[in-house]
Design an enzyme around this catalytic site. Structure first.
Site, PDB file in Angstrom:
ATOM      1  N   ALA A 294      71.414  60.089  -7.817  1.00  0.00           N
ATOM      2  CA  ALA A 294      70.800  60.357  -9.127  1.00  0.00           C
ATOM      3  C   ALA A 294      70.071  61.697  -9.141  1.00  0.00           C
ATOM      4  O   ALA A 294      69.943  62.312 -10.203  1.00  0.00           O
ATOM      5  CB  ALA A 294      69.841  59.224  -9.497  1.00  0.00           C
TER       6      ALA A 294
ATOM      7  N   SER B 223      65.496  57.222  -5.448  1.00  0.00           N
ATOM      8  CA  SER B 223      66.422  57.459  -6.566  1.00  0.00           C
ATOM      9  C   SER B 223      67.597  56.502  -6.447  1.00  0.00           C
ATOM     10  O   SER B 223      67.872  55.966  -5.376  1.00  0.00           O
ATOM     11  CB  SER B 223      66.960  58.887  -6.496  1.00  0.00           C
ATOM     12  OG  SER B 223      67.935  58.965  -5.462  1.00  0.00           O
ATOM     13  N   ASP B 224      68.295  56.298  -7.529  1.00  0.00           N
ATOM     14  CA  ASP B 224      69.556  55.583  -7.411  1.00  0.00           C
ATOM     15  C   ASP B 224      70.559  56.538  -6.743  1.00  0.00           C
ATOM     16  O   ASP B 224      70.312  57.734  -6.568  1.00  0.00           O
ATOM     17  CB  ASP B 224      70.046  55.109  -8.797  1.00  0.00           C
ATOM     18  CG  ASP B 224      71.024  53.945  -8.667  1.00  0.00           C
ATOM     19  OD1 ASP B 224      71.183  53.182  -9.627  1.00  0.00           O
ATOM     20  OD2 ASP B 224      71.617  53.791  -7.574  1.00  0.00           O
ATOM     21  N   TYR B 225      71.697  56.013  -6.420  1.00  0.00           N
ATOM     22  CA  TYR B 225      72.698  56.697  -5.603  1.00  0.00           C
ATOM     23  C   TYR B 225      73.107  58.039  -6.224  1.00  0.00           C
ATOM     24  O   TYR B 225      73.641  58.052  -7.320  1.00  0.00           O
ATOM     25  CB  TYR B 225      73.918  55.773  -5.506  1.00  0.00           C
ATOM     26  CG  TYR B 225      74.877  56.083  -4.388  1.00  0.00           C
ATOM     27  CD1 TYR B 225      75.865  57.038  -4.555  1.00  0.00           C
ATOM     28  CD2 TYR B 225      74.788  55.421  -3.173  1.00  0.00           C
ATOM     29  CE1 TYR B 225      76.760  57.313  -3.531  1.00  0.00           C
ATOM     30  CE2 TYR B 225      75.686  55.686  -2.150  1.00  0.00           C
ATOM     31  CZ  TYR B 225      76.668  56.637  -2.330  1.00  0.00           C
ATOM     32  OH  TYR B 225      77.555  56.901  -1.309  1.00  0.00           O
TER      33      TYR B 225
END
Ligand code: GLC
Length: 747
Positions: free
Chosen positions: A293, A289-291
């Protein structure tokens, strides 16, 4: 056993040993999978979820160690599978040793970091590199980034960012390859090959991570992290191709994006992460996942709490939870209570272990934790040479009235003016995502020009004003400097913080009092060359009407000054072409070349057609545009056939000649238009390009093959088809000035 059978047996074993001898540390995928099965069988649920947990080391360096006591305890309990942002051959080695010696399962860690356009040797921002239209060079640029990333103990870079962006208000346009799916796909594949190399097991290769999946660049109003709302057809035809190209190029990881698409957050979308990515494209690697997310699914308001967010994330196909700590903290109880199948967890763990195997970490967990490599590899000369080549080819000349450029190296005097010209703002020249850069190692514009010009050339420098603030301007002094010189070089633009993540802007003029300074310099009547350093298209309408020469320099990295001097003084004939449209003003945004016809295409004499009352429809500078110091002529556009079946290809050729006095490179571009189709189609779409070098007078025949896939699109039933009918093709040195021809596809 007869002698003959002994011989056969010997030969069999000999053959087998030779067959496998070539891959002593390379396991066959079947072997990897069976090893993974045996590891998973031994793991506790907590250890499994630990593999899905990625944390960032403490962002401050307390001592030499990057983990605090709580993080170290988590690690020893097997609750961490990878790290974000921890670098250093010694520190990564120290942390890896804890995993390998003080945990029950002894599963090696992955170390990830954002190496977007170089680590120590910072190369131009990706948008600049895309302006080179030279994928081989872009691949080399990613290669040196991977070598330097390996030297600092990193295994995995969160790059390439391949988000298509049609809106320059969005600061992250700097990190991608612009507005076009074809160019974006070519650059995505080049960067993946550069980062991962020809063998992931070889030292100097990094795992690539294609991001941000998906369509993050379509954030409404260009405001970062904002919603995205697109038709599936637009998602598939415009935004998905570069991600797929990266996967096809062998990328082993993908980063899921922050944004929702049509109401479904990308980091919770089974359609994106399972149906498209895995079932349609066959991706078998890891999605991270992005940070935070995963936690942000709560903010999207599709999860009432962390547990629900974690279940949605891992079920949709996000394997690693970056920094939210939800998987590791909340999913044990979710599995135990029956809310989440352990099989889903096992599948995510399988993918993570698979990537660790293919990267050779089970063989050699310390492969990149070699302290001597930092000194040997960071910022080595060969890397700076690539950075300089890349920077030169990234520069786009937008205007060059009366051939003011190139300047003579013996020019008598130059007034070098602007907040990005001197040595004090060198940090800004490397652009966004360049945290490790040491400003003192960046070649400034003034240094580049001094080293390029003759000792007799007088260079009068004045900063003139700040980049953003209104105070501290010294416009009068700068004007005095201009009046004492034969020519003015104004170096202006954005600081590195004005583009990149969380850097959306609603006004795209030169920031602060730079435009005021530029007007004052122009009022002196001296010839002015504007060098723009920016991470996005800026609105330069006044400049385009009043400045003699405009050089789009982007943020060029450590070799900025040398590369610019190479171009400004003619040692390199500029070859860059815009990968993104430059609007006249922000009111035109979004503006891009591959737009639709509409039912009322613009007709100058007809008010009731698609137009504005206060501005033309045309951009200031179009996609694919860039000037050279020479001129190229196009002739003899020919097709191998005038009609083809929908399963056939067609060859197009054109003669290109250098009709000027300087050697130079031309990016020959091929566009197509499907004249009539069952759904509306773009007025033109880039389907090929070829960068060629020509000496004065030299002519080359450039050939393109148009294949059925180039003619296909998603029809009313969202099936990819080629429909019969006529196609128009355009060939030229930009998306506007083209030769045309047409052909027909019959059943
Ligand atoms: C950031 C960015 C992403 C980056 C990640 C790790 O928020 O969106 O591009 O790779 O976090 O730093």
């Amino acid at each position: 056993m007869t002698m003959k059978s002994v011989k056969i047996l010997f030969l069999f074993f000999l053959f087998n040993s030779l067959l496998f001898a070539q891959i002593p540390t390379r396991l066959l995928s079947s072997q990897i999978e069976s090893k993974i099965d045996s590891i998973i069988r031994l793991m506790t649920l907590e250890e499994k979820l630990g593999q899905l947990n990625q944390i960032g080391g403490t962002w401050y360096d307390t001592k030499t160690e990057r983990l605090n006591l709580e993080q170290t305890a988590m690690l020893k309990a097997g609750k961490i599978g990878s790290f974000l942002g921890i670098t250093g051959a010694i520190e990564t080695g120290r942390i890896q040793r804890i995993a390998m010696e003080q945990t029950r399962m002894k599963i090696p860690l992955l170390f990830g970091y954002d190496i977007i356009h170089g680590y120590s040797t910072i190369t131009p921002i990706p948008l600049a590199e895309a302006s080179s239209w030279n994928p081989e060079l872009v691949q080399q640029s990613a290669r040196i980034a991977a070598i330097e990333g390996s030297a600092i103990g990193v295994h995995w870079t969160y790059a390439p960012m391949v988000d298509i962006a049609r809106d320059p208000r969005w600061g992250r346009i700097a990190e991608g390859s612009g507005e076009d799916p074809y160019l974006g796909s070519v650059m995505a594949a080049a960067r993946v090959k550069g980062f991962q190399g020809d063998d992931l097991l070889k030292y100097g290769s990094l795992l690539a991570c294609v991001k941000h999946f998906a369509a993050y660049g379509a954030a409404e109003a260009g405001r970062d992290y904002n919603s995205v709302d697109l038709s599936e057809r637009t998602v598939r035809e415009i935004y998905l191709p570069p991600y797929q190209a990266a996967i096809d190029a062998g990328a082993w990881t993908v980063m899921s994006a922050f944004n929702d698409i049509g109401g479904v957050p990308s980091s919770g979308s089974s359609w994106l992460l399972t149906d498209v990515l895995r079932k349609e494209w066959g991706f078998t690697g890891v999605v991270v996942s992005d940070y935070t997310a995963i936690m942000e699914l709560i903010h999207h308001r599709i999860a009432k709490d962390s547990t629900e967010a974690g279940i949605i994330g891992v079920t949709s196909g996000v394997d690693i939870d970056m920094v939210s700590r939800i998987y590791v903290d909340k999913l044990t109880s979710a599995v135990r209570s029956g809310k989440l199948s352990e099989e889903i967890v096992n599948e995510a763990v399988r993918r993570v272990l698979r990537v660790k195997f293919v990267y050779g970490l089970f063989d050699d967990p310390y492969r990149n934790s070699k302290p001597g490599k930092e000194k040997e590899l960071l910022m080595k000369k060969e890397h700076r040479d690539v950075a300089r080549q890349m920077a030169k080819q990234s520069i786009v000349v937008l205007k060059n009235e009366r051939e003011l450029l190139p300047l003579s190296k013996n020019v008598r005097s130059i007034a070098l003016i602007g907040p990005l010209a001197g040595n004090e703002n060198r940090r800004e020249l490397v652009g966004t995502w360049a945290w490790a850069q040491k400003p003192e190692l960046v070649v400034s514009v003034i240094d580049g020009i001094i080293s390029k010009t003759s000792p007799g050339t007088k260079i009068i420098y004045d900063k003139g004003c700040e980049i953003e603030s209104d105070s501290g301007a010294r416009i009068e002094q700068a004007v005095k400097a201009a009046n004492r010189a034969d020519v003015v070089i104004a170096v202006m633009g954005e600081s590195q913080g004005l583009s990149g993540e969380a850097a959306s802007r609603t006004i795209l003029d030169l920031p602060g009092r730079q435009k005021e300074l530029l007007k004052a310099l122009t009022a002196t009547g001296k010839p002015v060359i504007l060098v723009v350093m920016n991470g996005r298209p800026l609105t330069l309408e006044w400049e385009s009407e009043n400045i003699s020469a405009i050089v789009e320099s982007w943020h060029l990295g450590v070799e900025t000054g040398n590369a610019l001097a190479d171009v400004l003084f003619g040692d390199y004939n500029p070859s860059g072409k815009l990968p993104v449209t430059f609007p006249r003003n922000t009111g035109q945004i979004p503006i891009y070349y591959n737009h639709k016809s509409t039912g009322r295409p613009f007709v100058p004499a007809d008010k009731y057609t698609s137009r504005y009352l206060d501005a033309p429809n045309t951009p200031l500078f179009p996609f694919g545009f860039g000037l050279s110091y020479t001129t190229f002529g196009y002739e003899n556009l020919t097709l191998s056939a005038s009609t083809i079946k929908s399963t056939q290809s067609i060859t197009v050729s054109v003669d290109v000649q250098n009709i000027g006095k300087r050697s130079g490179e031309e990016v020959v571009q091929l566009y197509l238009r499907d004249d009539v189709a069952s759904v509306t189609r773009s007025v033109k779409e880039l389907k090929g390009f070829n960068k060629i070098s020509l000496n004065p007078g030299e002519k080359k025949t450039v050939q393109f093959t148009i294949r059925p896939d180039d003619l296909s699109f998603y029809n009313l039933s969202m099936k990819k088809v080629v429909e019969p009918g006529t196609f128009t093709l355009y060939i030229g040195g930009n998306s506007v000035d083209c030769m045309e021809a047409s052909f027909e596809v019959i059943e």
